[in-house]
Design a protein around this motif. Structure first.
Motif, PDB file in Angstrom:
ATOM      1  N   HIS A 100       0.218   4.444   1.828  1.00 52.34           N
ATOM      2  CA  HIS A 100      -0.044   4.309   3.256  1.00 52.34           C
ATOM      3  C   HIS A 100       1.207   3.924   4.021  1.00 52.34           C
ATOM      4  CE1 HIS A 100      -4.413   4.352   2.627  1.00 52.34           C
ATOM      5  NE2 HIS A 100      -4.503   4.511   3.918  1.00 52.34           N
ATOM      6  N   CYS A 125      -5.115   8.889   7.496  1.00 49.78           N
ATOM      7  CA  CYS A 125      -3.922   8.098   7.183  1.00 49.78           C
ATOM      8  C   CYS A 125      -2.700   8.767   7.806  1.00 49.78           C
ATOM      9  CB  CYS A 125      -3.765   8.006   5.669  1.00 49.78           C
ATOM     10  SG  CYS A 125      -2.193   7.332   5.160  1.00 49.78           S
ATOM     11  N   GLY A 171      -3.750   2.654   8.853  1.00 46.29           N
ATOM     12  CA  GLY A 171      -4.435   1.873   7.821  1.00 46.29           C
ATOM     13  C   GLY A 171      -5.693   2.495   7.249  1.00 46.29           C
ATOM     14  N   HIS A 183      -8.284   5.837   3.313  1.00 49.55           N
ATOM     15  CA  HIS A 183      -8.045   5.429   1.917  1.00 49.55           C
ATOM     16  C   HIS A 183      -8.601   6.461   0.948  1.00 49.55           C
ATOM     17  CE1 HIS A 183      -6.459   1.260   2.096  1.00 49.55           C
ATOM     18  NE2 HIS A 183      -6.899   1.363   3.340  1.00 49.55           N
ATOM     19  N   SER A 228       0.874  -1.174   0.000  1.00 53.28           N
ATOM     20  CA  SER A 228       0.000   0.000   0.000  1.00 53.28           C
ATOM     21  C   SER A 228       0.913   1.226   0.000  1.00 53.28           C
ATOM     22  CB  SER A 228      -0.900  -0.015   1.236  1.00 53.28           C
ATOM     23  OG  SER A 228      -1.660  -1.189   1.260  1.00 53.28           O
ATOM     24  N   ALA A 232      -2.915  -1.263   5.757  1.00 52.43           N
ATOM     25  CA  ALA A 232      -3.955  -0.662   4.923  1.00 52.43           C
ATOM     26  C   ALA A 232      -4.572  -1.708   4.001  1.00 52.43           C
ATOM     27  CB  ALA A 232      -3.377   0.493   4.112  1.00 52.43           C
TER      28      ALA A 232
END
Lengths: 193, 765
Positions: free
Chosen positions: B448, B719, B702, B705, B445, B636
């Motif tokens: 992230h 985040c 995590g 998004h 990710s 994430a």
């Protein structure tokens, strides 16, 4: 005959919700409903703090208030002390939902009431409920209160005292907590964070 | 004492019969189809991929659907139990948001604009191969970087780059996680800690956790053994600026000032040394450098540490004496995520030295000595390069790469011999020391994980080729030129997972059903791509079953036998006494002993004994940004999993009660988090709590998004990586210290978010 019960050791429980998710998967519990959930409550002031993580579910009361209010006899108590629902008879009237002091029941979209069954289908195969099997902290002990040698009776003895939610109601709930972190015992349900 | 699951009830035949009647009443009903467990259920052994602990699981399959995952007793990871993420893991496979077909970015569209057209696997792979070969021609093989995380990362971050000829392969699990503790362990014990921390929890009598997430990161076995230790009566001390779950279970909580842990450790060492409480016999027999440590810690008194850590000197002294009283069954287990303040290798060295003074390494109740299982690799021609990414077990110990290739693009920035993922971003922008023009992202990710997200975005815009291999359309995936949809862990074989352990073991993953949609396993993608870029000789096997079976033959097994076993356990040598019986010691240091004083560090210009360095101070009006784990989520990766999102659909920012009152935040309020560069995250709920110091705020990692294709994850929470514009490079391990980042809070209106439940219902139609 048996009095099947669930013990939850609050000293061991970290509130991870493995039990809750296992229940969801095992029983295909519909989205938006939960048969088993965790309450987390903090007490005290910095730096003298206590946190209680407490899983809750249907307590399969020995004197279940949900049974007498059911107009169709769908909710019943079986010989093992489990409180179960006959989905054929349930008309989703919500009388039992209102009668339960533990908020353990909900009406599913399919049109009947749902709640914890202590995984009756697993018991029939001589397997423990899904929440017990998966618990990574060994917080749960399932067994028969009528059997003096059962693990659950031993665990209650080892802890010294078992606690139940809302004992004043006299329902004899069979979800029994041991080792609550607060010296005052279990926190009240409505006092959750 | 080993805890055993025991038969819970003596059921007579009559009782079983009665239960059966109840069962029928429960199960057969007018509205609900027969539940899965009354159908024909097939059981398949697999390995959970919902976190990187990777428990052996057996999954229950009906047709093309897995309904349940459970642990199994023979597997030393799960031991019959699973955490919430493992229990919820099957849901990912049936996520309607999955990547379903290979996608190619529409010609001329901008990266990040999300315009794609569907393609066949042939077209997608040909497209990538053509670009790779062109880059090799114009900029050399080293100009392509490979990032990845997950079981399949072997193919994309170890095997393929080494076969192709790029040393620029990296995993976030090294420099954004374990690097400091692993480098410190290599230079102290000459051994890795490894991805399965070798802690003999159940036999420990005194456990000191510093910034440890146990209970919040539900690494299954570790949580089980932690619970066993507590049931066995171990005392627990937790050092953390936050009253964590572990702190809630502790006998003592030391709410330390963030960033001052090394001072505390040095003071504990001081007490053990000055009061002569350490294990003299152990130190004399197994270690080097005690003579230098004694004068080094002379001034690090508890009173000195109290000024720095805000922990009373008396408490520091008491804890040191208590741990000494229980030695060698007293331990300070290392955390996994150790990239905190930039001086992290030295902090971990201090922790290990303290453990050594307690005489616990290689002894019961301390560290056991983990051995990897024996299992041969599949024979291939030698790879041009040695895989250099490392992994959860820390940096790869690559000392030299063959000539003819340029060194890693991050070489010289730090001491450890492996790549640091965050240091490979800059060359994509500046072209220095040489240009990185291509990138593979497998399963990670990126936005992230790697700090300084604006820099990462800029770097990606500069690339000539960017390929993402993934299961879900995470934000960074939807920036790629080519997106290759991978089959999930339930749908594919993978290479064996070998675990260094007290009882070393090999575990296997078998597919539960065919891949859904037009998705393919990672090994298939790697091989098909390899064939197109001139690496066919490195994939000599014809089927993956052949690959796996050949590896198993090296231990006298075969794939069909393994299919019935799931896990093969071998014998280890966990204790020093096991090694001494064979006339040797396990320490692979230069000296062959535990090195309290590091000659290697001295020679490289680093402190040979750990010293305390002050963390960057918190700017006026800001809080230090701390972050951690939720028990129901993994990094994430799980925020689009419906079952787990129903449990926890957002993170919240923990704010001390007094600070909340000062800023006017009440329970139920929402906030934005804003860093000194003006980057804003959120809104997210404010959790007003006594459980954190006044100088820090905390969120779980995590959430937040930004990938719009993630219908459940999108736009929920904040985040941390987007607020971590800065990091302090650990010049020894290459770790990116992330806790010198600061935020202020600003009130936010409660956002109009649709409920997760509503979205899940709609997705099902």
């Amino acid at each position: 005959m048996a009095r099947l019960a669930m013990l939850i050791d609050l000293k061991a429980c970290v509130g991870c919700a493995a039990c809750s998710v296992a229940c969801k998967m095992e029983n295909e519990v519909p989205v938006g409903g939960s048969r088993l959930w965790i309450r987390e409550r903090e007490m005290g002031t910095f730096p003298n703090l206590t946190v209680e993580y407490r899983p809750e579910q249907c307590a399969h009361c020995e004197n279940p208030p949900c049974v007498p209010v059911c107009p169709t006899g769908a909710t019943y108590q079986n010989e093992e002390g489990l409180v179960l629902v006959d989905y054929h008879k349930c008309i989703a009237c919500s009388a039992c939902v209102a009668a339960c002091p533990y908020d353990a029941r909900f009406i599913s979209k399919a049109g009947y009431v749902e709640k914890c069954t202590f995984c009756a289908h697993r018991l029939a195969r001589n397997e423990e409920p899904a929440c017990v099997t998966t618990c990574p902290t060994y917080a749960r002990v399932f067994g028969d209160l009528d059997d003096p040698d059962s693990d659950i009776n031993k665990a209650i003895q080892a802890a010294g005292q078992g606690h139940v939610l809302r004992p004043e109601l006299g329902l004899k709930p069979k979800v029994i907590y041991v080792n609550p972190p607060s010296k005052q015992g279990l926190t009240r349900k409505e006092a959750q964070l | 004492m080993k805890l055993q699951r025991r038969s819970f009830i003596k059921l007579s035949a009559a009782a079983v019969g009665a239960m059966g009647v109840g069962g029928v009443a429960v199960m057969s009903n007018r509205a609900k189809a027969s539940p899965w467990y009354h159908k024909e259920v097939k059981t398949v052994y697999s390995i959970c991929e919902n976190c990187f602990w990777r428990c052996g699981v057996k999954v229950s399959v009906v047709g093309n659907r897995v309904y349940k995952a459970d642990g199994y007793k023979e597997n030393p990871k799960s031991r019959g139990m699973l955490c919430p993420r493992g229990q919820g893991a099957p849901a990912q496979t049936y996520d309607p948001d999955r990547l379903k077909k290979p996608l190619i970015r529409v010609e001329g569209s901008e990266r990040g604009s999300g315009q794609y057209r569907e393609a066949s696997w042939e077209e997608a792979l040909d497209y990538i191969a053509k670009k790779m070969l062109a880059l090799k021609e114009s900029h050399g093989t080293e100009s392509i970087a490979f990032f990845g995380h997950g079981t399949g990362d072997f193919w994309f971050v170890d095997f393929l780059p080494a076969a192709w000829g790029s040393p620029n392969a990296a995993k976030p699990s090294v420099s954004l996680c374990t690097a400091p503790r692993e480098v410190a362990a290599q230079y102290t014990f000459g051994r890795a800690i490894g991805g399965h921390e070798p802690i003999d929890w159940p036999n420990s009598k005194y456990i000191v956790l510093i910034g440890h997430h146990i209970g919040e990161d539900t690494h299954n076995t570790q949580l089980q053994e932690f619970s066993e230790a507590r049931k066995n009566g171990a005392k627990l001390v937790v050092v953390d600026p936050r009253f964590s779950t572990a702190a809630a279970k502790a006998d003592r909580w030391l709410p330390i000032k963030p960033g001052t842990d090394t001072a505390l450790l040095l003071a504990w060492i001081h007490v053990l040394v000055s009061e002569n409480l350490y294990d003299r016999e152990y130190v004399e027999k197994y270690t080097l450098g005690m003579d230098k440590l004694i004068p080094h810690v002379k001034d690090f008194t508890p009173e000195w540490a109290e000024q720095i850590t805000e922990i009373p000197a008396g408490v520091i002294r008491d804890v040191a004496r208590e741990m000494a009283a229980q030695k060698p069954r007293a331990i300070l287990p290392p955390t996994r995520h150790t990239v905190w303040y930039g001086n992290d290798t030295q902090r971990m060295r201090a922790s290990y030295i303290l453990n050594v003074l307690l005489g616990n390494y290689g002894r019961e109740g301390g560290f056991y000595i983990a051995m990897p299982p024996f299992l041969e690799a599949f024979p291939t021609p030698p790879l041009p390069l040695v895989p250099a990414a490392g992994g959860c077990a820390g940096p790869a110990a690559v000392t030299e790469q063959p000539e003819g290739f340029r060194p890693r693009a991050d070489a010289g920035k730090f001491f450890a011999q492996s790549t640091a993922i965050q240091e490979l971003i800059e060359p994509m922008i500046t072209g220095k020391p040489y240009p990185i023009r291509g990138l593979f992202a497998y399963g990670i990710s990126m936005f992230h994980t790697i700090p300084n997200v604006p820099r990462t975005r800029e770097a990606i815009k500069n690339l000539d080729l960017y390929v993402a291999i993934d299961v879900l359309p995470k934000e960074h995936v939807m920036w790629a030129d080519v997106i290759l949809p991978e089959a999930t862990f339930l749908e594919r074989y993978d290479d064996f997972v070998t675990v260094a352990h007290k009882t070393p073991f090999v575990q296997a993953r078998f597919p539960a059903h065919e891949p859904l949609w037009d998705t393919k396993p990672g090994w298939w993608i790697a091989r098909e791509l390899g064939k197109r870029i001139g690496l066919e000789q490195f994939f000599p096997w014809q089927t993956f079953e052949e690959y796996l079976n050949t590896r198993l033959m090296s231990v006298g097994l075969d794939l069909e036998t393994m299919r019935q076993m799931g896990t093969m356990v071998q014998r280890g040598r966990p204790w020093l006494t096991d090694w001494e019986k064979e006339g040797r010691l396990p320490f692979n240091t230069t000296s062959g002993k535990i090195e309290i004083y590091s000659e290697a560090f001295a020679a490289a210009g680093f402190d040979p004994l750990p010293k305390y360095e002050e963390p960057q101070p918190v700017p006026q009006g800001y809080y230090r940004l701390l972050y951690g784990r939720s028990p129901v989520h993994t990094f994430a990766r799980t925020q689009n999993n419906p079952v787990l999102m129903e449990q926890e659909s957002t993170n919240a920012v923990w704010l001390n009660t007094e600070e909340a009152a000062r800023l006017g935040f009440k329970r139920g309020d929402w906030a934005f988090m804003i860093n000194p560069d003006g980057m804003r995250e959120g809104p997210l709920p404010v959790r007003v709590t006594e459980r954190i110091r006044k100088d820090a705020v905390y969120i779980t990692h995590g959430f937040g998004h930004k990938g719009k294709g993630l219908s459940l994850a999108y736009g929920r929470g904040a985040c941390d990586a987007h607020l971590q514009n800065h990091y302090t490079l650990d010049r020894i391990s290459g770790g990116a210290g992330l806790r010198n980042n600061f935020v202020r809070l600003e009130k936010a209106p409660r956002p109009r978010l649709r409920s997760v439940v509503q979205i899940i219902r709609e997705r099902r139609g």
